[in-house]
Design an enzyme around this catalytic site. Sequence first.
Site, PDB file in Angstrom:
ATOM      1  N   LYS A 174       0.847  -1.207   0.000  1.00  0.00           N
ATOM      2  CA  LYS A 174       0.000   0.000   0.000  1.00  0.00           C
ATOM      3  C   LYS A 174       0.876   1.247   0.000  1.00  0.00           C
ATOM      4  O   LYS A 174       2.032   1.210   0.428  1.00  0.00           O
ATOM      5  CB  LYS A 174      -0.958   0.029   1.204  1.00  0.00           C
ATOM      6  CG  LYS A 174      -0.290   0.212   2.577  1.00  0.00           C
ATOM      7  CD  LYS A 174      -0.127   1.675   3.004  1.00  0.00           C
ATOM      8  CE  LYS A 174       0.597   1.792   4.337  1.00  0.00           C
ATOM      9  NZ  LYS A 174       1.723   2.661   4.384  1.00  0.00           N
ATOM     10  N   PRO A 188       9.639  -4.533  -0.095  1.00  0.00           N
ATOM     11  CA  PRO A 188      10.719  -4.274   0.859  1.00  0.00           C
ATOM     12  C   PRO A 188      10.180  -4.049   2.278  1.00  0.00           C
ATOM     13  O   PRO A 188       9.067  -3.543   2.434  1.00  0.00           O
ATOM     14  CB  PRO A 188      11.409  -3.018   0.312  1.00  0.00           C
ATOM     15  CG  PRO A 188      10.497  -2.447  -0.702  1.00  0.00           C
ATOM     16  CD  PRO A 188       9.550  -3.515  -1.149  1.00  0.00           C
ATOM     17  N   GLY A 238       7.521   1.617   4.582  1.00  0.00           N
ATOM     18  CA  GLY A 238       6.344   2.482   4.472  1.00  0.00           C
ATOM     19  C   GLY A 238       5.322   1.928   3.500  1.00  0.00           C
ATOM     20  O   GLY A 238       4.389   2.627   3.089  1.00  0.00           O
ATOM     21  N   LEU A 239       5.476   0.639   3.125  1.00  0.00           N
ATOM     22  CA  LEU A 239       4.583   0.014   2.137  1.00  0.00           C
ATOM     23  C   LEU A 239       3.694  -1.053   2.771  1.00  0.00           C
ATOM     24  O   LEU A 239       2.997  -1.784   2.060  1.00  0.00           O
ATOM     25  CB  LEU A 239       5.425  -0.607   1.009  1.00  0.00           C
ATOM     26  CG  LEU A 239       6.290   0.385   0.223  1.00  0.00           C
ATOM     27  CD1 LEU A 239       7.229  -0.359  -0.725  1.00  0.00           C
ATOM     28  CD2 LEU A 239       5.419   1.361  -0.571  1.00  0.00           C
ATOM     29  N   ALA A 240       3.711  -1.165   4.096  1.00  0.00           N
ATOM     30  CA  ALA A 240       2.874  -2.114   4.846  1.00  0.00           C
ATOM     31  C   ALA A 240       3.157  -3.573   4.495  1.00  0.00           C
ATOM     32  O   ALA A 240       2.256  -4.401   4.575  1.00  0.00           O
ATOM     33  CB  ALA A 240       1.381  -1.804   4.670  1.00  0.00           C
ATOM     34  N   GLY A 241       4.385  -3.886   4.117  1.00  0.00           N
ATOM     35  CA  GLY A 241       4.729  -5.256   3.745  1.00  0.00           C
ATOM     36  C   GLY A 241       4.373  -6.251   4.849  1.00  0.00           C
ATOM     37  O   GLY A 241       3.668  -7.235   4.592  1.00  0.00           O
ATOM     38  N   SER A 294       2.409  -5.842   7.494  1.00  0.00           N
ATOM     39  CA  SER A 294       0.969  -5.796   7.791  1.00  0.00           C
ATOM     40  C   SER A 294       0.187  -6.567   6.735  1.00  0.00           C
ATOM     41  O   SER A 294      -0.787  -7.265   7.038  1.00  0.00           O
ATOM     42  CB  SER A 294       0.464  -4.347   7.786  1.00  0.00           C
ATOM     43  OG  SER A 294       1.097  -3.595   8.783  1.00  0.00           O
ATOM     44  N   SER A 295       0.619  -6.442   5.484  1.00  0.00           N
ATOM     45  CA  SER A 295      -0.090  -7.095   4.398  1.00  0.00           C
ATOM     46  C   SER A 295       0.084  -8.611   4.467  1.00  0.00           C
ATOM     47  O   SER A 295      -0.855  -9.362   4.178  1.00  0.00           O
ATOM     48  CB  SER A 295       0.435  -6.535   3.078  1.00  0.00           C
ATOM     49  OG  SER A 295      -0.460  -6.846   2.068  1.00  0.00           O
ATOM     50  N   ASP A 336      -2.433  -0.865  10.423  1.00  0.00           N
ATOM     51  CA  ASP A 336      -2.610  -0.905   8.957  1.00  0.00           C
ATOM     52  C   ASP A 336      -3.294  -2.186   8.478  1.00  0.00           C
ATOM     53  O   ASP A 336      -3.649  -2.296   7.298  1.00  0.00           O
ATOM     54  CB  ASP A 336      -1.231  -0.927   8.256  1.00  0.00           C
ATOM     55  CG  ASP A 336      -0.575   0.429   8.226  1.00  0.00           C
ATOM     56  OD1 ASP A 336      -1.247   1.412   8.563  1.00  0.00           O
ATOM     57  OD2 ASP A 336       0.613   0.487   7.859  1.00  0.00           O
TER      58      ASP A 336
HETATM   59  O1  C5P Z   1      -0.117  -0.194  14.875  1.00  0.00           O
HETATM   60  P1  C5P Z   1       1.319  -0.528  14.627  1.00  0.00           P
HETATM   61  O2  C5P Z   1       1.821  -1.640  15.517  1.00  0.00           O
HETATM   62  O3  C5P Z   1       1.637  -0.775  13.198  1.00  0.00           O
HETATM   63  O4  C5P Z   1       2.134   0.754  15.025  1.00  0.00           O
HETATM   64  C1  C5P Z   1       3.531   0.751  15.243  1.00  0.00           C
HETATM   65  C2  C5P Z   1       3.875   1.939  16.111  1.00  0.00           C
HETATM   66  O5  C5P Z   1       3.620   3.152  15.406  1.00  0.00           O
HETATM   67  C3  C5P Z   1       3.044   2.035  17.373  1.00  0.00           C
HETATM   68  O6  C5P Z   1       3.640   1.303  18.417  1.00  0.00           O
HETATM   69  C4  C5P Z   1       3.063   3.520  17.653  1.00  0.00           C
HETATM   70  O7  C5P Z   1       4.281   3.873  18.270  1.00  0.00           O
HETATM   71  C5  C5P Z   1       3.061   4.140  16.268  1.00  0.00           C
HETATM   72  N1  C5P Z   1       1.720   4.505  15.806  1.00  0.00           N
HETATM   73  C6  C5P Z   1       1.096   5.621  16.337  1.00  0.00           C
HETATM   74  N2  C5P Z   1      -0.150   5.979  15.909  1.00  0.00           N
HETATM   75  C7  C5P Z   1      -0.768   5.281  14.945  1.00  0.00           C
HETATM   76  C8  C5P Z   1      -0.156   4.139  14.370  1.00  0.00           C
HETATM   77  C9  C5P Z   1       1.093   3.784  14.831  1.00  0.00           C
HETATM   78  O8  C5P Z   1       1.655   6.283  17.203  1.00  0.00           O
HETATM   79  N3  C5P Z   1      -1.981   5.677  14.535  1.00  0.00           N
END
Ligand code: C5P
Length: 281
Positions: free
Chosen positions: A9, A92, A96-99, A101-102, A134
């Site tokens: 993404k 990669p 920043g491409l949500a690899g 998460s995807s 994500d």
């Molecule tokens: O949700 P995720 O685990 O992908 O997020 C990684 C880190 O990014 C979180 O631990 C947090 O520090 C930060 N984050 C945030 N606010 C968001 C999404 C992510 O602060 N809306």
Amino acid sequence: MVQELAFAKINLTLDILGKRSDGYHSLQTIMQSLDLADVVELEKSDAIELKISGNDSLPTDENNLAFRAVLAVNKACGKNLGVIINLSKKIPAAAGLAGGSSDAAAVIRGLNRLYNLNLTAEKMCEIGAQLGSDIPFCIIGGTCLAEGRGEKLTPLPALKNFSVVLIKPRGEISTAWAYKTYDENSTANHISTFEIIEMLRAGDYGSAFKNFANVLEAVAVKKIPAIETYKNFLLENGAEFALMSGSGPTVFTLTDELTAKKIAANFEGNAQIFITKTRND
Ligand code: C5P
């Protein structure tokens, strides 16, 4: 055996509205799926096993979101399902491409099919949201406005089909680091997300492109100055705009196929370049 594609993404906009009491940030971000995808194959088994090709540096245990996705599905369903996951990486990591998460989203969708769990999309998103902000978008895909911490989705009309050029500079940015550094330096201007959505709805891509922005970009550039270099490279080679995706460091543009090919042909640099397309589903 079932196979799922885990699509990358990009964020066409990313605005931070404030910090929440749970430590996360309130977001408004327009997310877009791409054709670039990891391939995830799932086979029934007694235990959980994750095998990865295409990237030697990723963990294959609970430290990988794809592995944790199985545990989360088991917990939600009160089961103890085993699975062998063969993950072939193309996207990669920490880009920043949500690899990651995807991949987790693809495991949730794939387990649902492999074991006929009858999970609704809503339930899969709920399971995914516990693992990462994500992941619900990666389950749904297409074009969405994401709010809350990223898990509250409003589907948007599909964009016209664009070619997408991605340039991933060397270096990785952790999402947590980007948000923390943003808090310490925040002077960002906010983004008119709903106006941009109207421009996209009207097919006024020229105006939308001028307004696409990402408030994490200024933070990421401090760690990886090449973000700026590659944005300039895209602009100098016919891109109408260039922007960083998510917490970076990948930069991208949306363009036509010919311009994308020209950009790729002119590219010289110590970075990975990908030509892909926007997806509607
Ligand atoms: O949700 P995720 O685990 O992908 O997020 C990684 C880190 O990014 C979180 O631990 C947090 O520090 C930060 N984050 C945030 N606010 C968001 C999404 C992510 O602060 N809306």
